[in-house]
Write a protein that holds these residues in place. Structure first.
Motif, PDB file in Angstrom:
ATOM      1  N   GLY A 301       0.877  -1.107   0.024  1.00 24.18           N
ATOM      2  CA  GLY A 301       0.090  -0.198   0.005  1.00 24.18           C
ATOM      3  C   GLY A 301       0.909   1.264   0.073  1.00 24.18           C
ATOM      4  O   GLY A 301       1.947   1.255   0.419  1.00 24.18           O
ATOM      5  N   THR A 439      -6.436   3.260   1.984  1.00 29.46           N
ATOM      6  CA  THR A 439      -5.595   1.931   1.640  1.00 29.46           C
ATOM      7  C   THR A 439      -6.184   1.548   0.249  1.00 29.46           C
ATOM      8  O   THR A 439      -6.736   2.202  -0.206  1.00 29.46           O
ATOM      9  CB  THR A 439      -5.908   0.819   2.651  1.00 29.46           C
ATOM     10  N   ASN A 440      -5.567   0.465  -0.070  1.00 32.00           N
ATOM     11  CA  ASN A 440      -5.784   0.065  -1.436  1.00 32.00           C
ATOM     12  C   ASN A 440      -7.283  -0.531  -1.595  1.00 32.00           C
ATOM     13  O   ASN A 440      -7.903  -0.138  -2.449  1.00 32.00           O
ATOM     14  CB  ASN A 440      -4.771  -1.222  -1.801  1.00 32.00           C
ATOM     15  N   GLU A 441      -7.695  -1.205  -0.290  1.00 32.55           N
ATOM     16  CA  GLU A 441      -9.025  -1.369  -0.337  1.00 32.55           C
ATOM     17  C   GLU A 441     -10.216  -0.353  -0.516  1.00 32.55           C
ATOM     18  O   GLU A 441     -11.076  -0.437  -0.774  1.00 32.55           O
ATOM     19  CB  GLU A 441      -9.225  -2.589   0.969  1.00 32.55           C
ATOM     20  N   PHE A 442      -9.715   0.674   0.572  1.00 36.34           N
ATOM     21  CA  PHE A 442     -10.617   1.844   0.448  1.00 36.34           C
ATOM     22  C   PHE A 442     -10.731   2.610  -0.913  1.00 36.34           C
ATOM     23  O   PHE A 442     -11.696   2.905  -1.335  1.00 36.34           O
ATOM     24  CB  PHE A 442      -9.955   2.859   1.361  1.00 36.34           C
ATOM     25  N   SER A 443      -9.554   2.694  -1.620  1.00 35.97           N
ATOM     26  CA  SER A 443      -9.680   3.167  -2.765  1.00 35.97           C
ATOM     27  C   SER A 443     -10.348   2.704  -3.760  1.00 35.97           C
ATOM     28  O   SER A 443     -11.179   2.951  -4.496  1.00 35.97           O
ATOM     29  CB  SER A 443      -7.999   3.449  -3.464  1.00 35.97           C
ATOM     30  N   ALA A 444     -10.240   1.201  -3.843  1.00 33.95           N
ATOM     31  CA  ALA A 444     -11.234   0.422  -4.879  1.00 33.95           C
ATOM     32  C   ALA A 444     -12.791   0.577  -4.545  1.00 33.95           C
ATOM     33  O   ALA A 444     -13.641   0.562  -5.454  1.00 33.95           O
ATOM     34  CB  ALA A 444     -10.783  -1.071  -4.636  1.00 33.95           C
ATOM     35  N   LYS A 445     -12.930   0.588  -3.267  1.00 35.46           N
ATOM     36  CA  LYS A 445     -14.429   0.766  -2.809  1.00 35.46           C
ATOM     37  C   LYS A 445     -14.853   2.092  -3.297  1.00 35.46           C
ATOM     38  O   LYS A 445     -16.035   2.339  -3.787  1.00 35.46           O
ATOM     39  CB  LYS A 445     -14.508   0.784  -1.384  1.00 35.46           C
TER      40      LYS A 445
END
Length: 461
Positions: A301, A439-445
């Motif tokens: 990240g 984070t990477n996950e937050f960005s994708a969401k």
């Protein structure tokens, strides 16, 4: 919207990255050598130079956010951001040439000339660089590819920095030294910067062909974002505000260090010849690090890579600060190590800005890439002003005299500015990044929710 959402081709990324070469070519020229040019060529006192830097940045405090907002509102046959590069880069070349011109004037007139030309340079630099960086967010909506794009432009920027830092002094000597050498060196760099920005604009042509904000956006009037919505992109954007603090700390440290580095190698070490060699080898050795950034970001990240790179950067600065000047080669090697880590701390903040653009769009409904990037560039300029003010004012306060043998107090102060200030800056960055939420996950969401919202808007038309 399809052209904007489409991922960028490799050829487009390559062409776009040339903007990094042109941008850094002039940026590093000014940050590395303008203080030295003012004090040792134009013969302005260091305290006066620090005042010039401060005055110009106060003016930028008003202009930069306005330029970013205006760029977001641009609607032309050349696109939203590209016309600023196409028509602004020749103007930037001209004002840079004026910046490094030293006419025969009285001491007070020199200060007025320095203020006028530096204001012009800073303003035109903004109208080119803010749209240039803003294009990153519309070339692709894929977070991983954005990292590649930001890394590519910083990678090309490294070559611009390499040319500016390693070739300036040899070119000045080649062109005849003194004012003549500075003029022709700057002229060469200015011409190269125009070509670079035009290549960059051509690479973004497929993606920047319409307004980036739709008339269907809830926070727009006839496709133009409202002023309130653009302000909300900043004030309601926690990740951006935290990242701006990191930008500020990094730039204060960078400018203070880089603007006093030439003094350190000339007066503290007594080996000015090593200054250009350090910049050359430091840049060349750092090139492979750029290739590591995308896989590191994918695995750990952006936040964590940036935080730990900043933490590790502190170590060589501390060691150099503690060892005597006579240890020339250890200092040289440690300085190379600093350059080796440099790409991680310089690239990562720029890869995080498009995520802050997404966060602003997620919160407000509009794409504020120009607004977000203008705040980053403004913050960098404020940090540069503080770094320049520290460098100039402190050198003057401790009794620096150009071209003379320096006192132990002056030598110690140069060392502190070159190494202690960066240590403090990196400590601030580590602390701030602990609280950065994306984070990477937050960005994708966020991207998924933004795309779903846009599909609903298009279906409603």
């Amino acid at each position: 919207m399809s052209s904007i959402n489409a991922n960028a081709k490799k050829s487009e990324i390559t062409l776009y990255s040339f903007g990094g070469f042109g941008s850094n070519l002039l940026y590093v020229l000014t940050t590395s050598f303008l203080l030295y040019f003012y004090t040792d060529v134009f013969k302005i006192s260091p305290i006066a130079v620090g005042s010039v830097f401060l005055i110009v940045r106060l003016i930028d405090a008003i202009l930069d956010p306005m330029i970013g907002m205006l760029a977001d509102r641009t609607n032309s046959k050349w696109g939203t951001y590209r016309p600023w590069l196409i028509f602004g880069s020749p103007l930037l070349a001209m004002v840079t040439l004026l910046l490094f011109t030293a006419p025969h004037l009285s001491p007070s007139a020199k200060i007025y000339y320095a203020i006028a030309t530096y204001v012009g340079y800073s303003f035109v630099s903004s109208i080119v660089n803010i749209p240039y960086h803003s294009l990153t967010a519309i070339l692709s909506q894929d977070s991983s590819q954005r990292t590649v794009i930001a890394t590519a432009k910083q990678f090309m920027g490294t070559f611009g920095a390499l040319v500016a830092s390693a070739a300036v002094l040899p070119l000045i000597a080649l062109f005849g030294s003194g004012q003549k050498g500075w003029f022709f060196t700057t002229l060469l760099f200015s011409i190269l910067s125009i070509a670079s920005f035009w290549l960059c604009a051509h690479g973004a042509k497929r993606h920047d062909i319409k307004k980036v904000n739709s008339k269907n956006d809830s926070s727009s009037i006839d496709g133009h974002p409202t002023l309130k919505a653009q302000i909300n992109i900043i004030t309601k954007n926690k990740p951006l505000l935290l990242l701006l603090i990191a930008f500020l700390a990094n730039m204060v440290a960078f400018v203070t260090s880089i603007s006093t580095s030439i003094y350190y190698w000339q007066y503290n070490i007594g080996r000015l010849d090593l200054f250009s060699k350090l910049n050359l080898w430091g840049t060349l050795i750092s090139i492979p690090v750029f290739m590591l950034i995308p896989p590191l970001v994918k695995k750990f990240g952006k936040k964590h890579v940036y935080m730990y790179a900043s933490l590790f950067s502190i170590i060589p600065f501390v060691v150099i600060l503690l060892i005597p000047y006579k240890n020339v080669m250890p200092i040289f090697v440690l300085s190379i190590i600093i350059s080796l880590i440099g790409p991680l701390t310089s690239v990562l903040p720029w890869t995080m800005l498009p995520d802050c653009v997404d966060y602003g769009k997620w919160k407000t409904g509009i794409n504020g890439s120009g607004t977000v990037h203008s705040m980053a560039i403004f913050t960098n300029k404020v940090g540069g002003a503080i770094g320049g003010l520290i460098s100039g004012a402190v050198l003057g306060a401790v009794g620096y005299v150009a071209g003379q043998h320096q006192t132990p107090e002056v030598l110690k102060t140069i060392g502190y500015m070159n190494f202690l200030v960066p240590i403090l800056g990196y400590i601030v960055i580590v602390i701030v990044m602990k609280f950065y939420p994306i984070t990477n996950e937050f960005s994708a969401k966020m991207v998924e929710e933004i795309n779903n919202r846009e599909k609903k808007n298009e279906a409603a038309v």
